[in-house]
Write a protein that holds these residues in place. Structure first.
Motif, mmCIF file in Angstrom:
data_model
loop_
_atom_site.group_PDB
_atom_site.id
_atom_site.type_symbol
_atom_site.label_atom_id
_atom_site.label_comp_id
_atom_site.label_asym_id
_atom_site.label_seq_id
_atom_site.Cartn_x
_atom_site.Cartn_y
_atom_site.Cartn_z
ATOM 1 N N MET A 1 0.843 -1.200 0.000
ATOM 2 C CA MET A 1 0.000 0.000 0.000
ATOM 3 C C MET A 1 0.874 1.245 0.000
ATOM 4 N N GLU A 2 0.574 2.155 -0.907
ATOM 5 C CA GLU A 2 1.307 3.405 -1.023
ATOM 6 C C GLU A 2 0.430 4.539 -0.483
ATOM 7 N N ILE A 3 1.040 5.502 0.200
ATOM 8 C CA ILE A 3 0.289 6.615 0.783
ATOM 9 C C ILE A 3 0.919 7.921 0.326
ATOM 10 N N ASN A 4 0.106 8.763 -0.287
ATOM 11 C CA ASN A 4 0.598 10.041 -0.812
ATOM 12 C C ASN A 4 -0.294 11.187 -0.356
ATOM 13 N N PRO A 5 0.280 12.391 -0.212
ATOM 14 C CA PRO A 5 -0.527 13.536 0.186
ATOM 15 C C PRO A 5 -1.027 14.348 -1.007
ATOM 16 N N VAL A 6 -2.232 14.867 -0.869
ATOM 17 C CA VAL A 6 -2.728 15.920 -1.751
ATOM 18 C C VAL A 6 -2.836 17.170 -0.886
ATOM 19 N N LYS A 7 -2.143 18.229 -1.264
ATOM 20 C CA LYS A 7 -2.175 19.455 -0.464
ATOM 21 C C LYS A 7 -3.506 20.177 -0.674
ATOM 22 N N ALA A 8 -3.992 20.802 0.392
ATOM 23 C CA ALA A 8 -5.240 21.567 0.319
ATOM 24 C C ALA A 8 -5.133 22.792 1.219
ATOM 25 N N PHE A 9 -5.811 23.863 0.809
ATOM 26 C CA PHE A 9 -5.801 25.107 1.573
ATOM 27 C C PHE A 9 -4.349 25.531 1.840
ATOM 28 N N SER A 10 -4.094 26.132 2.987
ATOM 29 C CA SER A 10 -2.724 26.612 3.252
ATOM 30 C C SER A 10 -1.835 25.542 3.850
ATOM 31 N N ASP A 11 -2.415 24.581 4.591
ATOM 32 C CA ASP A 11 -1.552 23.624 5.292
ATOM 33 C C ASP A 11 -2.199 22.262 5.534
ATOM 34 N N ASN A 12 -3.326 21.970 4.881
ATOM 35 C CA ASN A 12 -3.961 20.659 5.049
ATOM 36 C C ASN A 12 -3.297 19.612 4.169
ATOM 37 N N TYR A 13 -3.340 18.368 4.653
ATOM 38 C CA TYR A 13 -3.002 17.220 3.832
ATOM 39 C C TYR A 13 -4.225 16.314 3.723
ATOM 40 N N ILE A 14 -4.590 15.985 2.489
ATOM 41 C CA ILE A 14 -5.588 14.951 2.224
ATOM 42 C C ILE A 14 -4.788 13.716 1.832
ATOM 43 N N TRP A 15 -4.875 12.669 2.633
ATOM 44 C CA TRP A 15 -4.046 11.487 2.380
ATOM 45 C C TRP A 15 -4.749 10.527 1.437
ATOM 46 N N VAL A 16 -3.985 9.973 0.503
ATOM 47 C CA VAL A 16 -4.496 9.025 -0.483
ATOM 48 C C VAL A 16 -3.762 7.699 -0.313
ATOM 49 N N MET A 17 -4.499 6.679 0.111
ATOM 50 C CA MET A 17 -3.951 5.321 0.167
ATOM 51 C C MET A 17 -4.226 4.648 -1.166
ATOM 52 N N GLU A 22 -6.861 1.198 -7.158
ATOM 53 C CA GLU A 22 -7.899 1.736 -6.277
ATOM 54 C C GLU A 22 -7.290 2.639 -5.210
ATOM 55 N N ALA A 23 -8.109 3.559 -4.701
ATOM 56 C CA ALA A 23 -7.645 4.511 -3.697
ATOM 57 C C ALA A 23 -8.661 4.645 -2.567
ATOM 58 N N VAL A 24 -8.150 5.025 -1.405
ATOM 59 C CA VAL A 24 -8.960 5.438 -0.258
ATOM 60 C C VAL A 24 -8.474 6.825 0.139
ATOM 61 N N ILE A 25 -9.408 7.750 0.347
ATOM 62 C CA ILE A 25 -9.089 9.137 0.648
ATOM 63 C C ILE A 25 -9.390 9.424 2.111
ATOM 64 N N VAL A 26 -8.516 10.157 2.774
ATOM 65 C CA VAL A 26 -8.727 10.539 4.174
ATOM 66 C C VAL A 26 -8.922 12.048 4.277
ATOM 67 N N ASP A 27 -10.058 12.449 4.828
ATOM 68 C CA ASP A 27 -10.363 13.851 5.155
ATOM 69 C C ASP A 27 -10.255 14.808 3.964
ATOM 70 N N PRO A 28 -11.076 14.605 2.935
ATOM 71 C CA PRO A 28 -11.034 15.511 1.781
ATOM 72 C C PRO A 28 -11.763 16.830 2.064
ATOM 73 N N GLY A 29 -11.020 17.817 2.522
ATOM 74 C CA GLY A 29 -11.603 19.116 2.816
ATOM 75 C C GLY A 29 -12.046 19.853 1.570
ATOM 76 N N GLU A 30 -11.450 19.523 0.437
ATOM 77 C CA GLU A 30 -11.891 20.068 -0.844
ATOM 78 C C GLU A 30 -11.765 18.979 -1.897
ATOM 79 N N ALA A 31 -12.476 19.154 -2.989
ATOM 80 C CA ALA A 31 -12.576 18.091 -3.990
ATOM 81 C C ALA A 31 -11.603 18.242 -5.143
ATOM 82 N N GLU A 32 -11.302 19.447 -5.543
ATOM 83 C CA GLU A 32 -10.600 19.683 -6.806
ATOM 84 C C GLU A 32 -9.283 18.917 -6.899
ATOM 85 N N GLY A 33 -8.433 19.049 -5.896
ATOM 86 C CA GLY A 33 -7.134 18.385 -5.934
ATOM 87 C C GLY A 33 -7.254 16.874 -5.911
#
Length: 233
Positions: A1-17, A22-33
């Protein structure tokens, strides 16, 4: 399993497993990224994990579900309007043939949870590298209890927190313990990574036991003093 960050806002990380396609997303504060990342990497979406109710962690869920309507959403009761599966302390379920353990880590919000998947901890705003979340509930005991749960995890567990707060947290720690060599050396390394715009996460539980004053607090009273000092820092 690989885990990568998608940056959001000024300092959030949305984690992608990621596992295969296939992927699992953790805490998507915004959708675009998130949507852009899934498309660029040609990934399907299996599930979304939510740690708590704050908008910078859930704000992108509805838009993501418009594109991926069959996606399962796991979250605490405070996210029940979004979650297809409400989960609580002690619950277990499987993703990517791996067991996911739910840990209640309240204090930042009333029903904040963290997810432990093998050696990966998704701690939302309950635990940061060098710090922990503000206690918006006023329930300092709940946050202190959450920190004790983190302290009981294996040192090798990787910490995937929700924000890039490490630099400020360690500057605060230095103001409290100016001669601590572990904190000083870690801050130097963190400064170098941030100068290159690189993430300081994941950390590990073992590392946090060395540098995180909140994890090291020996009593509720000590924790409250530290948290109140950090709020003013």
């Amino acid at each position: 399993m690989e885990i990568n960050p998608v940056k959001a806002f000024s300092d959030n990380y949305i984690w992608v497993m990621e596992e295969g396609t296939e992927a699992v997303i953790v805490d998507p504060g915004e959708a675009e990224g998130v949507l852009r990342y899934l498309e660029e990497q040609a990934l399907g979406l299996t599930a979304i994990l939510l740690t708590h109710k704050h908008d910078d962690h859930i704000g992108g869920v509805r838009e993501i579900l418009e594109k991926y309507p069959a996606t399962l959403v796991y979250g605490p009761t405070e996210t029940a309007d979004l979650a297809t599966q409400v989960v609580k302390e002690g619950d277990r379920f499987e993703l990517f043939d791996k067991q996911v353990k739910v840990i209640k880590t309240a204090g930042h919000t009333e029903e904040h949870i963290s997810f432990l998947i093998e050696d990966a901890l998704f701690s939302g705003d309950a635990l940061f590298s060098g710090g922990c979340g503000r206690v918006f509930t006023g329930d300092f005991e709940a946050q202190y209890d959450a920190l004790q749960k983190f302290n009981q995890l294996a040192d090798g567990v990787k910490v995937y927190a929700g924000h890039e707060y490490t630099q400020t947290n360690l500057r605060f720690a230095m103001s409290e313990t100016p001669t601590n060599p572990d904190i000083l050396s870690t801050l130097h390394a963190v400064n170098e990574r941030r100068a290159s715009d690189l993430p300081t996460l994941p950390s590990t539980i073992g590392k946090e036991k060395q540098i995180n004053l909140f994890l090291r607090a020996e009593s509720l009273e000590e924790f409250i003093e530290l948290r109140q000092a950090r709020d003013k820092f």
